[in-house]
Design a protein around this motif. Structure first.
Motif, PDB file in Angstrom:
ATOM      1  N   ARG A   1      29.385  34.044  40.466  1.00  0.00           N
ATOM      2  CA  ARG A   1      30.390  34.065  39.395  1.00  0.00           C
ATOM      3  C   ARG A   1      30.601  35.489  38.870  1.00  0.00           C
ATOM      4  N   LEU A   2      29.506  36.193  38.613  1.00  0.00           N
ATOM      5  CA  LEU A   2      29.625  37.549  38.076  1.00  0.00           C
ATOM      6  C   LEU A   2      30.146  38.525  39.118  1.00  0.00           C
ATOM      7  N   ALA A   3      29.729  38.341  40.379  1.00  0.00           N
ATOM      8  CA  ALA A   3      30.211  39.240  41.434  1.00  0.00           C
ATOM      9  C   ALA A   3      31.716  39.121  41.593  1.00  0.00           C
ATOM     10  N   CYS A   4      32.238  37.920  41.528  1.00  0.00           N
ATOM     11  CA  CYS A   4      33.693  37.723  41.634  1.00  0.00           C
ATOM     12  C   CYS A   4      34.426  38.430  40.505  1.00  0.00           C
ATOM     13  N   GLU A   5      33.799  38.488  39.340  1.00  0.00           N
ATOM     14  CA  GLU A   5      34.436  39.101  38.174  1.00  0.00           C
ATOM     15  C   GLU A   5      34.259  40.622  38.140  1.00  0.00           C
ATOM     16  N   ARG A   6      33.081  41.114  38.587  1.00  0.00           N
ATOM     17  CA  ARG A   6      32.723  42.502  38.347  1.00  0.00           C
ATOM     18  C   ARG A   6      32.809  43.420  39.562  1.00  0.00           C
ATOM     19  N   ALA A   7      32.727  42.861  40.757  1.00  0.00           N
ATOM     20  CA  ALA A   7      32.691  43.715  41.949  1.00  0.00           C
ATOM     21  C   ALA A   7      33.994  44.484  42.105  1.00  0.00           C
ATOM     22  N   SER A   8      33.878  45.708  42.560  1.00  0.00           N
ATOM     23  CA  SER A   8      35.081  46.497  42.850  1.00  0.00           C
ATOM     24  C   SER A   8      35.632  46.075  44.205  1.00  0.00           C
ATOM     25  N   ASP A   9      36.888  46.387  44.455  1.00  0.00           N
ATOM     26  CA  ASP A   9      37.486  46.084  45.750  1.00  0.00           C
ATOM     27  C   ASP A   9      36.735  46.808  46.867  1.00  0.00           C
ATOM     28  N   GLU A  10      36.277  48.011  46.569  1.00  0.00           N
ATOM     29  CA  GLU A  10      35.542  48.790  47.581  1.00  0.00           C
ATOM     30  C   GLU A  10      34.210  48.114  47.927  1.00  0.00           C
ATOM     31  N   GLU A  11      33.524  47.583  46.924  1.00  0.00           N
ATOM     32  CA  GLU A  11      32.254  46.890  47.172  1.00  0.00           C
ATOM     33  C   GLU A  11      32.472  45.645  48.026  1.00  0.00           C
ATOM     34  N   LEU A  12      33.530  44.914  47.734  1.00  0.00           N
ATOM     35  CA  LEU A  12      33.809  43.695  48.485  1.00  0.00           C
ATOM     36  C   LEU A  12      34.192  44.008  49.935  1.00  0.00           C
ATOM     37  N   GLU A  13      34.933  45.072  50.127  1.00  0.00           N
ATOM     38  CA  GLU A  13      35.291  45.488  51.479  1.00  0.00           C
ATOM     39  C   GLU A  13      34.044  45.920  52.249  1.00  0.00           C
ATOM     40  N   ALA A  14      33.167  46.647  51.572  1.00  0.00           N
ATOM     41  CA  ALA A  14      31.930  47.100  52.222  1.00  0.00           C
ATOM     42  C   ALA A  14      31.038  45.917  52.587  1.00  0.00           C
ATOM     43  N   LEU A  15      31.050  44.863  51.771  1.00  0.00           N
ATOM     44  CA  LEU A  15      30.250  43.676  52.073  1.00  0.00           C
ATOM     45  C   LEU A  15      30.729  43.012  53.354  1.00  0.00           C
TER      46      LEU A  15
ATOM     47  N   ALA B   1      29.296  32.901  59.333  1.00  0.00           N
ATOM     48  CA  ALA B   1      29.204  32.395  57.964  1.00  0.00           C
ATOM     49  C   ALA B   1      29.303  33.510  56.925  1.00  0.00           C
ATOM     50  N   HIS B   2      28.625  34.630  57.163  1.00  0.00           N
ATOM     51  CA  HIS B   2      28.668  35.738  56.199  1.00  0.00           C
ATOM     52  C   HIS B   2      30.058  36.357  56.118  1.00  0.00           C
ATOM     53  N   ILE B   3      30.713  36.462  57.253  1.00  0.00           N
ATOM     54  CA  ILE B   3      32.073  37.023  57.254  1.00  0.00           C
ATOM     55  C   ILE B   3      32.998  36.126  56.454  1.00  0.00           C
ATOM     56  N   ARG B   4      32.897  34.828  56.688  1.00  0.00           N
ATOM     57  CA  ARG B   4      33.736  33.873  55.958  1.00  0.00           C
ATOM     58  C   ARG B   4      33.474  33.956  54.462  1.00  0.00           C
ATOM     59  N   PHE B   5      32.201  34.050  54.094  1.00  0.00           N
ATOM     60  CA  PHE B   5      31.856  34.101  52.679  1.00  0.00           C
ATOM     61  C   PHE B   5      32.337  35.406  52.047  1.00  0.00           C
ATOM     62  N   ALA B   6      32.192  36.519  52.756  1.00  0.00           N
ATOM     63  CA  ALA B   6      32.662  37.802  52.244  1.00  0.00           C
ATOM     64  C   ALA B   6      34.166  37.780  52.014  1.00  0.00           C
ATOM     65  N   GLN B   7      34.888  37.099  52.879  1.00  0.00           N
ATOM     66  CA  GLN B   7      36.340  36.988  52.726  1.00  0.00           C
ATOM     67  C   GLN B   7      36.710  36.146  51.515  1.00  0.00           C
ATOM     68  N   LEU B   8      35.924  35.106  51.252  1.00  0.00           N
ATOM     69  CA  LEU B   8      36.160  34.295  50.050  1.00  0.00           C
ATOM     70  C   LEU B   8      35.900  35.117  48.792  1.00  0.00           C
ATOM     71  N   LEU B   9      34.869  35.939  48.834  1.00  0.00           N
ATOM     72  CA  LEU B   9      34.587  36.816  47.689  1.00  0.00           C
ATOM     73  C   LEU B   9      35.722  37.803  47.461  1.00  0.00           C
ATOM     74  N   ARG B  10      36.270  38.325  48.549  1.00  0.00           N
ATOM     75  CA  ARG B  10      37.369  39.297  48.402  1.00  0.00           C
ATOM     76  C   ARG B  10      38.592  38.655  47.744  1.00  0.00           C
ATOM     77  N   LYS B  11      38.738  37.342  47.910  1.00  0.00           N
ATOM     78  CA  LYS B  11      39.829  36.620  47.238  1.00  0.00           C
ATOM     79  C   LYS B  11      39.464  36.289  45.793  1.00  0.00           C
ATOM     80  N   ARG B  12      38.181  36.533  45.443  1.00  0.00           N
ATOM     81  CA  ARG B  12      37.639  36.234  44.112  1.00  0.00           C
ATOM     82  C   ARG B  12      37.854  34.752  43.765  1.00  0.00           C
ATOM     83  N   ASP B  13      37.675  33.915  44.782  1.00  0.00           N
ATOM     84  CA  ASP B  13      37.824  32.470  44.638  1.00  0.00           C
ATOM     85  C   ASP B  13      36.447  31.883  44.308  1.00  0.00           C
TER      86      ASP B  13
END
Length: 230
Positions: A99-113, A180-192
């Motif tokens: 929940r907090l990562a979706c709210e606080r992560a920068s776009d750069e952090e999510l791309e790096a993930l 699985a990790h790629i799929r999850f990282a993509q969901l995080l990038r959508k902040r869903d």
């Protein structure tokens, strides 16, 4: 197992002794309930009893070994209820982290993930120790995106205590979902958040009977390894 001897009582000795013994405890190189021979262990690591005893006491406080007054230190038990409880705590902790990562992560952090997820080892269908470490680092990177060091510290502690069980569990699978990790990282990038929580709960939450089965395999592995002197 051959190990390089550590400089006796050097300034960094206590820290290195702690890390080495912690790894041994994580991997159940001390059999469950077996008394730890401090003299033999000190000789094996090439250190005196002082940093060894400091490390063991610290590991008692972190639940990696146990102590019986007047009798000494013992290998921790491989207890299904305790492991199940740790999985439950990890699941709840990761929900808060997501929940907090979706709210606080920068776009750069999510791309790096996502980039990190794509670098996951693929040999042996992900059954190697390297694959498990990659998985642990993936989740820690998400925890760091909360920008709250306490979440990282708590997750590191739980990961260490269930490390052996997760390694055995990974090796029991015929094939792991390497995407699985790629799929999850993509969901995080959508902040869903909702989609992330649903995806995470399917992976992290484990039924008690599943853990019992994994522990049976783990105990057999511990004693088979010991008998062969590996």
């Amino acid at each position: 197992m051959n190990m390089a001897r550590m400089p006796a009582d050097s300034p960094a000795s206590a820290s290195r002794v702690y890390e080495r013994i912690k790894f041994m405890a994580m991997a159940y190189q001390f059999r469950p309930g077996e008394r730890i021979n401090e003299l033999a262990l000190a000789e094996q690591l090439g250190v005196s009893r002082t940093p060894l005893r400091e490390a063991l006491n610290r590991l008692v406080s972190e639940s990696f070994v146990t102590v019986v007054p007047g009798r000494g230190f013992f290998g921790r038990l491989l207890d299904a209820k305790e492991i199940h409880n740790l999985y439950e705590v990890r699941a709840s902790l990761e929900e808060a982290i997501i929940r907090l990562a979706c709210e606080r992560a920068s776009d750069e952090e999510l791309e790096a993930l996502e980039t990190f997820a794509r670098s996951r080892p693929t040999q042996d269908n992900g059954k190697s120790l390297e694959a498990l470490r990659h998985d642990e680092e993936f989740h820690l990177r998400i925890a760091r995106m909360t920008h709250n060091a306490e979440f990282v510290r708590l997750l590191e502690g739980i990961n260490s205590r269930i490390h052996f069980v997760r390694w055995i569990d990974m090796r029991r699978h015929e094939k792991l979902d390497m995407a699985a990790h790629i799929r999850f990282a993509q969901l995080l990038r959508k902040r869903d958040i909702a989609a992330c929580l649903t995806d995470s709960s399917l992976v992290i939450r484990r039924r008690y009977n599943e853990i019992v089965d994994v522990i049976r395999t783990g105990i057999a592995e511990i004693y088979m390894t010991s008998e062969h002197g590996a």
